[in-house]
Design a protein around this motif. Structure first.
Motif, PDB file in Angstrom:
ATOM      1  N   ILE A   1      40.117 -16.561   0.914  1.00  0.00           N
ATOM      2  CA  ILE A   1      40.883 -17.793   0.697  1.00  0.00           C
ATOM      3  C   ILE A   1      40.619 -18.335  -0.706  1.00  0.00           C
ATOM      4  CG2 ILE A   1      41.098 -20.220   1.392  1.00  0.00           C
ATOM      5  CD1 ILE A   1      40.587 -19.269   4.287  1.00  0.00           C
ATOM      6  N   LEU A   2      39.356 -18.355  -1.102  1.00  0.00           N
ATOM      7  CA  LEU A   2      39.005 -18.898  -2.417  1.00  0.00           C
ATOM      8  C   LEU A   2      39.564 -18.056  -3.557  1.00  0.00           C
ATOM      9  CD1 LEU A   2      35.285 -19.941  -1.790  1.00  0.00           C
ATOM     10  CD2 LEU A   2      37.285 -21.443  -1.985  1.00  0.00           C
ATOM     11  N   SER A   3      39.738 -16.766  -3.321  1.00  0.00           N
ATOM     12  CA  SER A   3      40.265 -15.888  -4.373  1.00  0.00           C
ATOM     13  C   SER A   3      41.775 -15.703  -4.272  1.00  0.00           C
ATOM     14  CB  SER A   3      39.559 -14.531  -4.327  1.00  0.00           C
ATOM     15  OG  SER A   3      39.644 -13.945  -3.046  1.00  0.00           O
ATOM     16  N   THR A   4      42.441 -16.542  -3.485  1.00  0.00           N
ATOM     17  CA  THR A   4      43.906 -16.623  -3.341  1.00  0.00           C
ATOM     18  C   THR A   4      44.501 -15.403  -2.638  1.00  0.00           C
ATOM     19  OG1 THR A   4      44.658 -15.611  -5.438  1.00  0.00           O
ATOM     20  CG2 THR A   4      43.988 -17.944  -5.505  1.00  0.00           C
ATOM     21  N   LEU A   5      43.696 -14.615  -1.963  1.00  0.00           N
ATOM     22  CA  LEU A   5      44.202 -13.448  -1.248  1.00  0.00           C
ATOM     23  C   LEU A   5      44.652 -13.782   0.172  1.00  0.00           C
ATOM     24  CD1 LEU A   5      41.499 -10.836  -2.334  1.00  0.00           C
ATOM     25  CD2 LEU A   5      43.806 -11.144  -3.272  1.00  0.00           C
ATOM     26  N   LEU A   6      44.322 -14.979   0.635  1.00  0.00           N
ATOM     27  CA  LEU A   6      44.615 -15.386   2.007  1.00  0.00           C
ATOM     28  C   LEU A   6      44.838 -16.890   2.008  1.00  0.00           C
ATOM     29  CD1 LEU A   6      44.583 -14.154   4.941  1.00  0.00           C
ATOM     30  CD2 LEU A   6      42.198 -14.910   5.075  1.00  0.00           C
ATOM     31  N   ARG A   7      45.782 -17.333   2.821  1.00  0.00           N
ATOM     32  CA  ARG A   7      46.060 -18.763   2.916  1.00  0.00           C
ATOM     33  C   ARG A   7      45.293 -19.383   4.080  1.00  0.00           C
ATOM     34  NH1 ARG A   7      49.667 -21.993   0.597  1.00  0.00           N
ATOM     35  NH2 ARG A   7      51.023 -21.127  -1.040  1.00  0.00           N
ATOM     36  N   ALA A   8      44.745 -20.553   3.826  1.00  0.00           N
ATOM     37  CA  ALA A   8      44.097 -21.309   4.896  1.00  0.00           C
ATOM     38  C   ALA A   8      45.156 -21.924   5.798  1.00  0.00           C
ATOM     39  CB  ALA A   8      43.204 -22.391   4.307  1.00  0.00           C
ATOM     40  N   ASP A   9      44.785 -22.195   7.038  1.00  0.00           N
ATOM     41  CA  ASP A   9      45.696 -22.871   7.975  1.00  0.00           C
ATOM     42  C   ASP A   9      45.698 -24.378   7.757  1.00  0.00           C
ATOM     43  OD1 ASP A   9      46.219 -20.392   9.166  1.00  0.00           O
ATOM     44  OD2 ASP A   9      44.623 -20.646  10.650  1.00  0.00           O
ATOM     45  N   ALA A  10      44.566 -24.908   7.311  1.00  0.00           N
ATOM     46  CA  ALA A  10      44.453 -26.350   7.097  1.00  0.00           C
ATOM     47  C   ALA A  10      43.312 -26.604   6.126  1.00  0.00           C
ATOM     48  CB  ALA A  10      44.200 -27.077   8.415  1.00  0.00           C
ATOM     49  N   GLY A  11      43.306 -27.825   5.571  1.00  0.00           N
ATOM     50  CA  GLY A  11      42.248 -28.193   4.631  1.00  0.00           C
ATOM     51  C   GLY A  11      42.607 -27.836   3.197  1.00  0.00           C
ATOM     52  N   THR A  12      41.689 -28.147   2.290  1.00  0.00           N
ATOM     53  CA  THR A  12      41.917 -27.893   0.868  1.00  0.00           C
ATOM     54  C   THR A  12      40.736 -27.138   0.277  1.00  0.00           C
ATOM     55  OG1 THR A  12      40.894 -30.000   0.216  1.00  0.00           O
ATOM     56  CG2 THR A  12      43.282 -29.989   0.595  1.00  0.00           C
ATOM     57  N   ALA A  13      41.033 -26.408  -0.797  1.00  0.00           N
ATOM     58  CA  ALA A  13      39.990 -25.689  -1.529  1.00  0.00           C
ATOM     59  C   ALA A  13      40.357 -25.684  -2.997  1.00  0.00           C
ATOM     60  CB  ALA A  13      39.861 -24.259  -1.016  1.00  0.00           C
ATOM     61  N   THR A  14      39.382 -26.000  -3.845  1.00  0.00           N
ATOM     62  CA  THR A  14      39.587 -25.921  -5.286  1.00  0.00           C
ATOM     63  C   THR A  14      38.515 -25.031  -5.888  1.00  0.00           C
ATOM     64  OG1 THR A  14      38.240 -27.887  -5.751  1.00  0.00           O
ATOM     65  CG2 THR A  14      40.596 -28.237  -5.405  1.00  0.00           C
TER      66      THR A  14
ATOM     67  N   GLU B   1      42.815 -16.820 -12.924  1.00  0.00           N
ATOM     68  CA  GLU B   1      42.322 -16.732 -14.301  1.00  0.00           C
ATOM     69  C   GLU B   1      40.863 -17.151 -14.418  1.00  0.00           C
ATOM     70  OE1 GLU B   1      44.878 -19.271 -16.508  1.00  0.00           O
ATOM     71  OE2 GLU B   1      46.606 -17.901 -16.463  1.00  0.00           O
ATOM     72  N   SER B   2      40.390 -17.921 -13.444  1.00  0.00           N
ATOM     73  CA  SER B   2      39.050 -18.511 -13.503  1.00  0.00           C
ATOM     74  C   SER B   2      37.991 -17.696 -12.782  1.00  0.00           C
ATOM     75  CB  SER B   2      39.077 -19.922 -12.888  1.00  0.00           C
ATOM     76  OG  SER B   2      40.007 -20.756 -13.535  1.00  0.00           O
ATOM     77  N   ILE B   3      38.401 -16.677 -12.041  1.00  0.00           N
ATOM     78  CA  ILE B   3      37.461 -16.009 -11.148  1.00  0.00           C
ATOM     79  C   ILE B   3      37.426 -14.510 -11.373  1.00  0.00           C
ATOM     80  CG2 ILE B   3      37.856 -17.734  -9.353  1.00  0.00           C
ATOM     81  CD1 ILE B   3      39.456 -15.541  -7.821  1.00  0.00           C
ATOM     82  N   SER B   4      36.409 -13.914 -10.785  1.00  0.00           N
ATOM     83  CA  SER B   4      36.363 -12.469 -10.604  1.00  0.00           C
ATOM     84  C   SER B   4      35.772 -12.213  -9.229  1.00  0.00           C
ATOM     85  CB  SER B   4      35.511 -11.811 -11.684  1.00  0.00           C
ATOM     86  OG  SER B   4      35.573 -10.404 -11.564  1.00  0.00           O
ATOM     87  N   LEU B   5      36.250 -11.153  -8.589  1.00  0.00           N
ATOM     88  CA  LEU B   5      35.831 -10.829  -7.227  1.00  0.00           C
ATOM     89  C   LEU B   5      35.308  -9.412  -7.175  1.00  0.00           C
ATOM     90  CD1 LEU B   5      35.690 -11.190  -4.123  1.00  0.00           C
ATOM     91  CD2 LEU B   5      38.120 -10.559  -4.042  1.00  0.00           C
ATOM     92  N   THR B   6      34.091  -9.265  -6.672  1.00  0.00           N
ATOM     93  CA  THR B   6      33.511  -7.946  -6.427  1.00  0.00           C
ATOM     94  C   THR B   6      33.252  -7.825  -4.941  1.00  0.00           C
ATOM     95  OG1 THR B   6      32.484  -7.826  -8.609  1.00  0.00           O
ATOM     96  CG2 THR B   6      31.567  -6.426  -6.904  1.00  0.00           C
ATOM     97  N   GLY B   7      33.880  -6.813  -4.319  1.00  0.00           N
ATOM     98  CA  GLY B   7      33.780  -6.648  -2.880  1.00  0.00           C
ATOM     99  C   GLY B   7      32.571  -5.831  -2.470  1.00  0.00           C
ATOM    100  N   GLN B   8      32.618  -5.325  -1.249  1.00  0.00           N
ATOM    101  CA  GLN B   8      31.459  -4.645  -0.682  1.00  0.00           C
ATOM    102  C   GLN B   8      31.288  -3.234  -1.218  1.00  0.00           C
ATOM    103  OE1 GLN B   8      31.418  -4.930   3.598  1.00  0.00           O
ATOM    104  NE2 GLN B   8      32.114  -7.058   3.584  1.00  0.00           N
ATOM    105  N   PHE B   9      32.337  -2.681  -1.841  1.00  0.00           N
ATOM    106  CA  PHE B   9      32.261  -1.312  -2.346  1.00  0.00           C
ATOM    107  C   PHE B   9      32.699  -1.295  -3.804  1.00  0.00           C
ATOM    108  CE2 PHE B   9      33.180  -1.238   2.196  1.00  0.00           C
ATOM    109  CZ  PHE B   9      32.084  -0.533   2.655  1.00  0.00           C
TER     110      PHE B   9
END
Length: 267
Positions: free
Chosen positions: A53-66, A81-89
């Protein structure tokens, strides 16, 4: 909170369900800028869902996140533009050399002087000697360090590491820990998800425990230790470990209670 300098990550009432399965049940959380924030939880606790959700790959059902001051739903492009994501592999191209992987990502991100950026990151992550080798010849720890190095191209202020040491041997895990400490030392905000209690204990400035879709504790390691009764002391004081705290606050087994230390009987 000074809204001119908002936290790196802020969640309010965040919810997510998959059909009848509630995964996130109203998450409230602030992650200050700089340092390592560990999100600790068992498999299935919702850690990866929260990161997605935080990396914009999934939408939350409710609430807010910045993230970095940008709403993840309304300003997704600025968040990315502000993030980078490294997964489990490790997401490295094994046909390319370590340096070629870095140069490729730098070019894709339109960074000036990709070669210089690659060389700097190879040195920073102790990979200079292996930079010309194919990534397929790297050990697990080296691949993970290269993966983290690739994630830093463009200097994102926030980095998500989703269980980055999954499947690594103890030596490789220590190598990754050193890399993560280096990120924090350089001012990057790191959100680390892990199920390894020792990992959180070694790396995190603050720790939150996610259990059954809720944040049940959030604080420094010393603050979490104070949630348990003082250790019984006869000859040696035994401070509670993070593992004991985890099982205590999640309602787990007796492993959550500090063990009683006694000296052998004198004859």
């Amino acid at each position: 909170m000074n809204e001119k300098n908002p936290p790196a990550i802020r969640l309010r009432g965040l919810e997510k369900s998959y059909k009848d399965l509630r995964v996130l049940c109203g998450i409230d959380l602030d992650v200050e800028r700089g340092g390592v924030f560990a999100l600790l939880g068992s498999n299935g606790a919702g850690k990866t869902t929260l990161v997605r959700i935080l990396s914009t790959l999934l939408r939350a059902d409710a609430g807010t996140a910045t993230v970095n001051g940008f709403d993840v739903a309304g300003r997704a492009a600025r968040v990315r533009e502000s993030i980078s994501l490294t997964g489990q592999f490790a997401a490295v191209d094994e046909i390319l050399s370590g340096r070629e992987n870095l140069v490729l990502v730098a070019r894709l991100r339109h960074v000036a002087d990709p070669g210089a950026v690659a060389d700097d990151l190879l040195a920073r992550f102790s990979l200079t000697g292996a930079g010309a080798r194919r990534a397929s010849t790297y050990s697990g720890g080296m691949r993970r360090r290269l993966d983290i190095a690739m994630s830093l191209i463009g200097n994102p202020p926030v980095v998500f590491l989703d269980e980055p040491t999954t499947g690594l041997d103890p030596q490789a895990r220590v190598e990754v820990w050193e890399a993560v400490k280096g990120l924090a030392d350089n001012g990057t905000t790191v959100l680390l998800t892990t199920q390894y209690l020792e990992e959180a204990e070694q790396l995190a400035d603050r720790i939150a425990i996610l259990h059954e879709g809720r944040i049940i504790v959030d604080g420094t390691l010393e603050e979490l230790k104070r949630l348990l009764p003082p250790a019984e002391v006869e000859y040696v004081e035994k401070q509670p470990t993070l593992e004991e705290i985890f099982f205590a606050v999640t309602g787990g087994s007796e492993r959550g209670r500090p063990a009683r230390r006694t000296a052998p009987s004198e004859k």
